[in-house]
Scaffold this motif. Structure first.
Motif, short mmCIF file in Angstrom:
data_model
loop_
_atom_site.label_atom_id
_atom_site.label_comp_id
_atom_site.label_asym_id
_atom_site.label_seq_id
_atom_site.Cartn_x
_atom_site.Cartn_y
_atom_site.Cartn_z
N MET A 226 95.32 -27.11 13.53
CA MET A 226 96.43 -26.17 13.61
C MET A 226 96.23 -25.00 12.66
O MET A 226 96.43 -23.83 13.03
N ARG A 227 95.81 -25.31 11.43
CA ARG A 227 95.58 -24.24 10.45
C ARG A 227 94.46 -23.31 10.92
O ARG A 227 94.59 -22.08 10.84
N GLY A 228 93.39 -23.91 11.43
CA GLY A 228 92.29 -23.09 11.91
C GLY A 228 92.68 -22.22 13.08
O GLY A 228 92.27 -21.06 13.17
N THR A 229 93.50 -22.77 13.97
CA THR A 229 93.95 -22.00 15.13
C THR A 229 94.82 -20.83 14.71
O THR A 229 94.67 -19.71 15.23
N VAL A 230 95.73 -21.06 13.77
CA VAL A 230 96.59 -19.98 13.28
C VAL A 230 95.73 -18.86 12.70
O VAL A 230 95.96 -17.66 12.96
N LYS A 231 94.73 -19.22 11.93
CA LYS A 231 93.87 -18.21 11.30
C LYS A 231 93.11 -17.40 12.36
O LYS A 231 92.97 -16.18 12.24
N VAL A 232 92.63 -18.08 13.38
CA VAL A 232 91.93 -17.37 14.46
C VAL A 232 92.87 -16.41 15.16
O VAL A 232 92.50 -15.26 15.45
N LEU A 233 94.09 -16.85 15.42
CA LEU A 233 95.05 -15.98 16.11
C LEU A 233 95.36 -14.73 15.31
O LEU A 233 95.59 -13.66 15.89
N ILE A 234 95.37 -14.83 14.00
CA ILE A 234 95.64 -13.66 13.18
C ILE A 234 94.41 -12.77 13.06
O ILE A 234 94.49 -11.55 13.18
N GLU A 235 93.25 -13.40 12.85
CA GLU A 235 92.02 -12.63 12.68
C GLU A 235 91.57 -11.96 13.98
O GLU A 235 90.97 -10.89 13.97
N LYS A 236 91.85 -12.59 15.11
CA LYS A 236 91.42 -12.07 16.40
C LYS A 236 92.63 -11.91 17.32
O LYS A 236 92.58 -12.24 18.50
N GLN A 237 93.69 -11.38 16.77
CA GLN A 237 94.95 -11.26 17.49
C GLN A 237 94.82 -10.51 18.82
O GLN A 237 95.29 -11.01 19.85
N PRO A 238 94.17 -9.35 18.87
CA PRO A 238 94.07 -8.65 20.17
C PRO A 238 93.30 -9.44 21.22
O PRO A 238 93.71 -9.51 22.39
N GLU A 239 92.20 -10.06 20.81
CA GLU A 239 91.38 -10.82 21.75
C GLU A 239 92.11 -12.06 22.26
O GLU A 239 92.03 -12.38 23.46
N VAL A 240 92.81 -12.75 21.36
CA VAL A 240 93.56 -13.94 21.78
C VAL A 240 94.73 -13.55 22.67
O VAL A 240 95.04 -14.23 23.66
N ALA B 51 84.84 -10.02 25.11
CA ALA B 51 86.10 -10.15 24.38
C ALA B 51 86.62 -11.58 24.42
O ALA B 51 87.05 -12.14 23.40
N LEU B 52 86.58 -12.20 25.60
CA LEU B 52 87.08 -13.56 25.74
C LEU B 52 86.19 -14.55 25.00
O LEU B 52 86.69 -15.50 24.37
N ASP B 53 84.89 -14.33 25.04
CA ASP B 53 83.97 -15.22 24.34
C ASP B 53 84.20 -15.15 22.84
O ASP B 53 84.10 -16.15 22.13
N ASP B 54 84.51 -13.97 22.35
CA ASP B 54 84.78 -13.80 20.92
C ASP B 54 85.97 -14.66 20.50
O ASP B 54 85.91 -15.38 19.48
N ALA B 55 87.04 -14.62 21.26
CA ALA B 55 88.22 -15.42 20.95
C ALA B 55 87.97 -16.91 21.12
O ALA B 55 88.30 -17.73 20.25
#
Length: 199
Positions: free
Chosen positions: A97-111, A67-71
């Motif tokens: 910043m834009r890329g980080t925001v997208k990751v946080l939304i796409e992988k919200q539970p893992e992050v 899970a952590l590796d995925d995030a």
């Protein structure tokens, strides 16, 4: 969530694969805390026996690692992409910043799980080290942008990075699907943050 599985054949009870088990594990770890969570809780959440779960993963710690590796892999890829595509330090920072925001939304539970780590195990400490490496890369980009004259210099780059990530990381706690798209939220975040630190 993308998880590499050694074999294309699904094992265990029909309808469940490693990815489904991992999604459930992230939810259980986040709700109960990793230390308090048990494979029994996960089995109950999935409606499986504990032995059936072990068809997919060898241990609870392996679930945490996956899970952590995925995030983290997604966050590192966002930083790599920004570094490759940025035409200037401030452009690189905006892309990061834009890329980080997208990751946080796409992988919200893992992050969310990543951000709640306490460093109580080797896996957690390794994940924290990787996360801090991304933070350092961001500080370096900010410092380069300051040196170029694009950003204010009265605040230390490391402090600006922490403030930026403080705002961005909060997204995992309040964002709900359907509120705003990743692009819309990235537009808002970059506008607010960059306008506040431009020279």
């Amino acid at each position: 969530m993308t998880v590499s599985v050694k074999s294309s054949a699904k094992r265990g009870r029909p309808g469940y694969d490693q990815e489904a088990v991992l999604v459930a594990a992230v939810d259980v770890f986040t709700r109960h805390g990793y230390e308090a969570a048990s494979m029994g809780m996960l089995a109950e959440a999935l409606g499986l026996s504990k032995s059936a779960i072990y068809h997919h993963v060898p241990s609870k710690v392996e679930l945490l690692r996956l899970a952590l590796d995925d995030a983290l892999s997604a966050l590192e890829a966002a930083a790599d992409d920004a570094a490759e595509r940025g035409s200037s330090p401030v452009d690189t920072l905006e892309l990061l910043m834009r890329g980080t925001v997208k990751v946080l939304i796409e992988k919200q539970p893992e992050v969310r799980l990543l951000l709640r780590l306490r460093g109580n195990s080797e896996v957690e400490n390794e994940a924290i080290a990787r996360r801090r490496a991304v933070d350092r890369r961001t500080s370096e980009v900010i410092r380069d942008a300051q040196d170029s004259g694009a950003l204010r210099t009265d605040v230390e780059a490391r402090v600006l990075a922490r403030l930026m990530f403080g705002m961005i990381n909060s997204i995992v706690e309040w964002h709900r699907p359907g509120n705003r798209t990743a692009d819309e939220l990235a537009d808002t975040v970059t506008s607010v943050l960059l306008e506040g630190v431009r020279a």
